[in-house]
Scaffold this active site. Structure first.
Site, PDB file in Angstrom:
ATOM      1  N   ASP A  94       0.887  -1.221  -0.102  1.00  0.00           N
ATOM      2  CA  ASP A  94       0.213  -0.020   0.002  1.00  0.00           C
ATOM      3  C   ASP A  94       0.705   1.295  -0.097  1.00  0.00           C
ATOM      4  OD1 ASP A  94      -2.374  -1.671   0.223  1.00  0.00           O
ATOM      5  OD2 ASP A  94      -2.329  -1.540   2.359  1.00  0.00           O
ATOM      6  N   GLY A 144      -4.639  -4.353  -3.786  1.00  0.00           N
ATOM      7  CA  GLY A 144      -5.500  -3.117  -4.006  1.00  0.00           C
ATOM      8  C   GLY A 144      -4.912  -1.724  -4.567  1.00  0.00           C
ATOM      9  N   HIS A 145      -4.951  -1.623  -5.910  1.00  0.00           N
ATOM     10  CA  HIS A 145      -3.975  -0.457  -6.185  1.00  0.00           C
ATOM     11  C   HIS A 145      -4.800   0.514  -6.568  1.00  0.00           C
ATOM     12  CE1 HIS A 145      -0.306  -3.205  -7.244  1.00  0.00           C
ATOM     13  NE2 HIS A 145      -0.652  -3.226  -5.734  1.00  0.00           N
ATOM     14  N   LYS A 147       1.821   2.324  -5.133  1.00  0.00           N
ATOM     15  CA  LYS A 147       2.477   1.729  -6.330  1.00  0.00           C
ATOM     16  C   LYS A 147       1.453   2.019  -7.618  1.00  0.00           C
ATOM     17  CE  LYS A 147       2.543  -2.452  -4.484  1.00  0.00           C
ATOM     18  NZ  LYS A 147       2.102  -1.940  -2.826  1.00  0.00           N
ATOM     19  N   GLN A 196       2.097  -6.058  -3.264  1.00  0.00           N
ATOM     20  CA  GLN A 196       2.373  -5.879  -1.782  1.00  0.00           C
ATOM     21  C   GLN A 196       3.437  -5.371  -1.647  1.00  0.00           C
ATOM     22  OE1 GLN A 196       1.327  -9.379  -3.436  1.00  0.00           O
ATOM     23  NE2 GLN A 196      -0.520  -8.515  -2.911  1.00  0.00           N
TER      24      GLN A 196
HETATM   25  P1  GDP Z   1      -0.687   0.459  -3.486  1.00  0.00           P
HETATM   26  O1  GDP Z   1      -1.186  -0.908  -3.001  1.00  0.00           O
HETATM   27  O2  GDP Z   1       0.791   0.352  -3.312  1.00  0.00           O
HETATM   28  O3  GDP Z   1      -1.219   0.730  -4.925  1.00  0.00           O
HETATM   29  O4  GDP Z   1      -1.385   1.518  -2.575  1.00  0.00           O
HETATM   30  P2  GDP Z   1      -2.862   1.586  -2.210  1.00  0.00           P
HETATM   31  O5  GDP Z   1      -3.764   2.318  -3.304  1.00  0.00           O
HETATM   32  O6  GDP Z   1      -3.411   0.422  -1.505  1.00  0.00           O
HETATM   33  O7  GDP Z   1      -2.628   2.684  -0.942  1.00  0.00           O
HETATM   34  C1  GDP Z   1      -2.373   3.964  -1.282  1.00  0.00           C
HETATM   35  C2  GDP Z   1      -3.351   5.110  -1.152  1.00  0.00           C
HETATM   36  O8  GDP Z   1      -2.763   6.310  -1.013  1.00  0.00           O
HETATM   37  C3  GDP Z   1      -4.437   5.100  -1.871  1.00  0.00           C
HETATM   38  O9  GDP Z   1      -5.688   5.403  -1.397  1.00  0.00           O
HETATM   39  C4  GDP Z   1      -3.855   6.340  -2.882  1.00  0.00           C
HETATM   40  O10 GDP Z   1      -5.073   6.922  -3.297  1.00  0.00           O
HETATM   41  C5  GDP Z   1      -3.503   7.179  -1.694  1.00  0.00           C
HETATM   42  N1  GDP Z   1      -2.348   7.904  -2.221  1.00  0.00           N
HETATM   43  C6  GDP Z   1      -1.464   7.679  -3.135  1.00  0.00           C
HETATM   44  N2  GDP Z   1      -0.197   8.790  -3.176  1.00  0.00           N
HETATM   45  C7  GDP Z   1      -0.906   9.532  -2.215  1.00  0.00           C
HETATM   46  C8  GDP Z   1      -0.061  10.668  -1.964  1.00  0.00           C
HETATM   47  O11 GDP Z   1       0.880  11.199  -2.203  1.00  0.00           O
HETATM   48  N3  GDP Z   1      -0.830  11.451  -0.767  1.00  0.00           N
HETATM   49  C9  GDP Z   1      -1.915  11.062  -0.286  1.00  0.00           C
HETATM   50  N4  GDP Z   1      -2.512  11.757   0.658  1.00  0.00           N
HETATM   51  N5  GDP Z   1      -2.548   9.748  -0.510  1.00  0.00           N
HETATM   52  C10 GDP Z   1      -1.796   9.125  -1.777  1.00  0.00           C
HETATM   53  P1  IMO Z   2      -1.062  -4.235  -2.131  1.00  0.00           P
HETATM   54  O1  IMO Z   2      -0.376  -4.564  -3.772  1.00  0.00           O
HETATM   55  C1  IMO Z   2      -0.949  -4.701   2.137  1.00  0.00           C
HETATM   56  C2  IMO Z   2      -0.904  -8.695   3.638  1.00  0.00           C
HETATM   57  C3  IMO Z   2      -2.354  -9.128   4.490  1.00  0.00           C
HETATM   58  C4  IMO Z   2      -1.469 -10.112   5.327  1.00  0.00           C
HETATM   59  C5  IMO Z   2      -0.606 -10.419   4.587  1.00  0.00           C
HETATM   60  C6  IMO Z   2      -1.053 -12.073   3.821  1.00  0.00           C
HETATM   61  O2  IMO Z   2      -2.229  -3.471  -2.195  1.00  0.00           O
HETATM   62  O3  IMO Z   2       0.224  -3.268  -1.594  1.00  0.00           O
HETATM   63  P2  IMO Z   2      -2.471 -12.643   1.943  1.00  0.00           P
HETATM   64  O4  IMO Z   2      -4.095 -12.204   1.745  1.00  0.00           O
HETATM   65  O5  IMO Z   2      -1.571 -12.467   0.918  1.00  0.00           O
HETATM   66  O6  IMO Z   2      -2.501 -14.325   2.374  1.00  0.00           O
HETATM   67  O7  IMO Z   2      -2.105 -11.739   3.261  1.00  0.00           O
HETATM   68  O8  IMO Z   2      -0.134  -9.800   3.568  1.00  0.00           O
HETATM   69  N1  IMO Z   2      -1.266  -8.148   2.174  1.00  0.00           N
HETATM   70  C7  IMO Z   2      -1.116  -6.726   1.832  1.00  0.00           C
HETATM   71  N2  IMO Z   2      -0.945  -5.730   2.794  1.00  0.00           N
HETATM   72  N3  IMO Z   2      -1.048  -4.543   0.910  1.00  0.00           N
HETATM   73  C8  IMO Z   2      -1.230  -5.395  -0.010  1.00  0.00           C
HETATM   74  O9  IMO Z   2      -1.129  -5.366  -1.425  1.00  0.00           O
HETATM   75  C9  IMO Z   2      -1.372  -6.888   0.575  1.00  0.00           C
HETATM   76  N4  IMO Z   2      -1.537  -7.967   0.041  1.00  0.00           N
HETATM   77  C10 IMO Z   2      -1.295  -8.608   1.147  1.00  0.00           C
HETATM   78  O10 IMO Z   2      -3.033  -8.176   5.056  1.00  0.00           O
HETATM   79  O11 IMO Z   2      -1.021  -9.273   6.412  1.00  0.00           O
HETATM   80 MG    MG Z   3      -2.991  -1.688  -1.696  1.00  0.00          MG
END
Ligand code: GDP
Ligand code: IMO
Ligand code: MG
Length: 426
Positions: free
Chosen positions: A13, A40-41, A16, A222
């Site tokens: 998270d 979840g991207h 990416k 991840q």
């Molecule tokens: P990923 O899994 O690495 O793609 O990241 P996620 O989408 O799960 O989580 C990142 C969260 O931060 C999302 O809700 C994005 O919309 C948000 N986000 C990304 N870049 C920024 C930033 O520079 N500032 C803030 N406040 N939110 C951001």
């Molecule tokens: P993105 O791509 C954050 C965490 C879960 C749990 C552990 C194992 O959005 O960054 P799993 O479902 O793989 O058996 O869970 O890994 N986890 C993540 N945490 N971002 C993710 O993906 C994750 N995918 C799995 O919360 O601790």
């Molecule tokens: Mg994510």
């Protein structure tokens, strides 16, 4: 040409999805190489917010070929939902998306097994997303899994039945109750739906693209500290999330890996169980969670929050061979007068070290912090490095010096446009 890899350096998270979306116009191919719907991207642009789980984050750029690689575990039901969710954007997904025949299929019973194993672990649970990731990779490695290419085989149903019979035997051992009827109907409907897509030998797609001189970005899911080998085992996911995973997950030779973009937050978060040395269990952590909207994109769970952890970040940079650093969510720290940076760990015997111990669950480390002054102002509208507040550039300089690599890209908000480019990225 080479395959550039973009991946998370923390516990996932990091942001990416946003950076893949921002960089995608510079690439002709974007490919996922591991993980599955546990990811979840999030992408935000033109007032839209969209979360992708299995489909690569280049999908919103019309000229980009997107590939779901062989290293991915794919849930057909979620795939169909994701494609349906993209309908409103009028994308040409049938043309712009390829799925590897060698990608593993997540069955409804894999999800049940995930739930049964987690339940049996009690307090020691991983905190899995319960998407069936672990059981599907288990079946892949134990050589009994189903792959996307099997969907078009006349024996698919027989193979499915044989595997499900094994799963049911395990579920019985766990006394796990379930009703598969609805999920099975959805599954077979989704399998039929998938057959209209380009199911390919994606290692050829990737390598032909390389030979043709195309630019390719591999999108990690991840984070490095969730890597099955190098993460905080057993509190990890079940795939190699590091740059090496792009080789096996796409069929790319190591010599063909180019840039490795390491994405990290200006602080740290973790969702699920497992060690997190800089975690803040207090009001500061709560403010970070609210300000950063730190609630899971896949499960909605609150993310654990804490200060940036440099020993962990350096470790991740080392195993990935990071060549470019990208710092996300700088704006979330706007609210703090002071910012703490973990520069080392204190071990139980008093030793100060920058090295991660073998097992951070058994060896409780205490973070050693240095305190920096916060900038305490909004970053809205700031688009150049020179316009950033001095305390923020001070924070960036401090991190660069400790990490030994420039931070060329700073993200200051969730939208595609909210970024500051310091150096050349791609
Ligand atoms: P990923 O899994 O690495 O793609 O990241 P996620 O989408 O799960 O989580 C990142 C969260 O931060 C999302 O809700 C994005 O919309 C948000 N986000 C990304 N870049 C920024 C930033 O520079 N500032 C803030 N406040 N939110 C951001
Ligand atoms: P993105 O791509 C954050 C965490 C879960 C749990 C552990 C194992 O959005 O960054 P799993 O479902 O793989 O058996 O869970 O890994 N986890 C993540 N945490 N971002 C993710 O993906 C994750 N995918 C799995 O919360 O601790
Ligand atoms: Mg994510």
């Amino acid at each position: 040409m080479a395959v550039d890899v973009l991946l998370g350096l923390q516990w996932g998270d990091e942001g990416k999805g946003k950076i893949v979306d921002v960089l995608a116009p510079k690439y002709q191919v974007v490919a996922r190489f591991q993980g599955g719907p546990n990811a979840g991207h999030t992408l935000e642009f033109d007032g839209f917010k969209h979360v992708l789980h299995q489909i690569p984050s280049g999908i919103f750029r019309q000229d980009v070929q997107n590939i779901i690689g062989n290293g991915v575990v794919l849930d057909p039901i979620i795939f169909k939902k994701e494609i349906d969710g993209l309908a409103k954007y009028n994308l040409n997904v049938l043309e712009n998306l390829e799925v590897s025949k060698k990608a593993s299929i997540i069955l409804p019973t894999h999800r049940l097994l995930d739930a049964a194993y987690e339940k049996a672990k009690g307090d020691a649970k991983i905190g899995s997303t319960l998407k069936g990731i672990g059981p599907t990779y288990t079946d892949k490695i134990s050589r009994q899994g189903l792959r996307v290419g099997d969907m078009i085989s006349p024996n698919f149903k027989a193979k499915y039945d044989a595997l499900v019979a094994r799963h049911k035997a395990v579920l019985d051992v766990y006394h796990f109750e379930y009703d598969l009827t609805a999920a099975e109907a959805d599954f077979f409907e989704a399998v039929e739906f998938m057959k209209q897509f380009r199911l390919v030998d994606s290692e050829y797609s990737v390598n032909h693209a390389l030979t043709a001189g195309k630019t390719i970005l591999a999108e990690g899911a991840q984070g490095s500290l969730l890597d099955v080998d190098f993460g905080s085992y057993p509190f990890v996911t079940s795939s190699n999330t590091i740059s090496a995973g792009a080789c096996t997950g796409l069929g790319v030779a190591p010599k063909n890996i180019g840039e490795v973009y390491g994405i990290f937050k200006a602080y740290a978060t973790r969702v699920g169980s497992g060690p997190f040395p800089t975690e803040l269990m207090d009001e500061v952590g709560e403010r970070m969670r609210q300000e950063g909207r730190e609630f899971g994109s896949t499960t909605g769970r609150p993310r654990r929050c804490g200060w940036i952890d440099l020993p962990a970040l350096k470790y991740a940079m080392m195993i990935n061979g990071v060549t470019q650093l990208v710092m996300m969510k700088a704006d979330v720290l706007n609210i703090f007068e002071e910012i703490e940076v973990c520069v080392a760990y204190k071990l139980p015997d008093g030793t100060i070290t920058e090295q991660l111990p073998y097992d951070m669950t058994d060896t409780i480390v205490e973070p050693v912090y240095e305190t920096l002054k916060g900038w305490n102002c909004s970053l809205e509208g700031l688009r150049t490095f020179e316009s950033l507040p001095a305390e923020l550039t001070g924070y960036i300089n401090f991190l660069e010096e400790k990490l030994g690599l420039p931070i060329n890209f700073i993200s200051t908000g969730p939208d595609r446009d909210e970024c500051v480019l310091k150096g050349a990225l791609a």
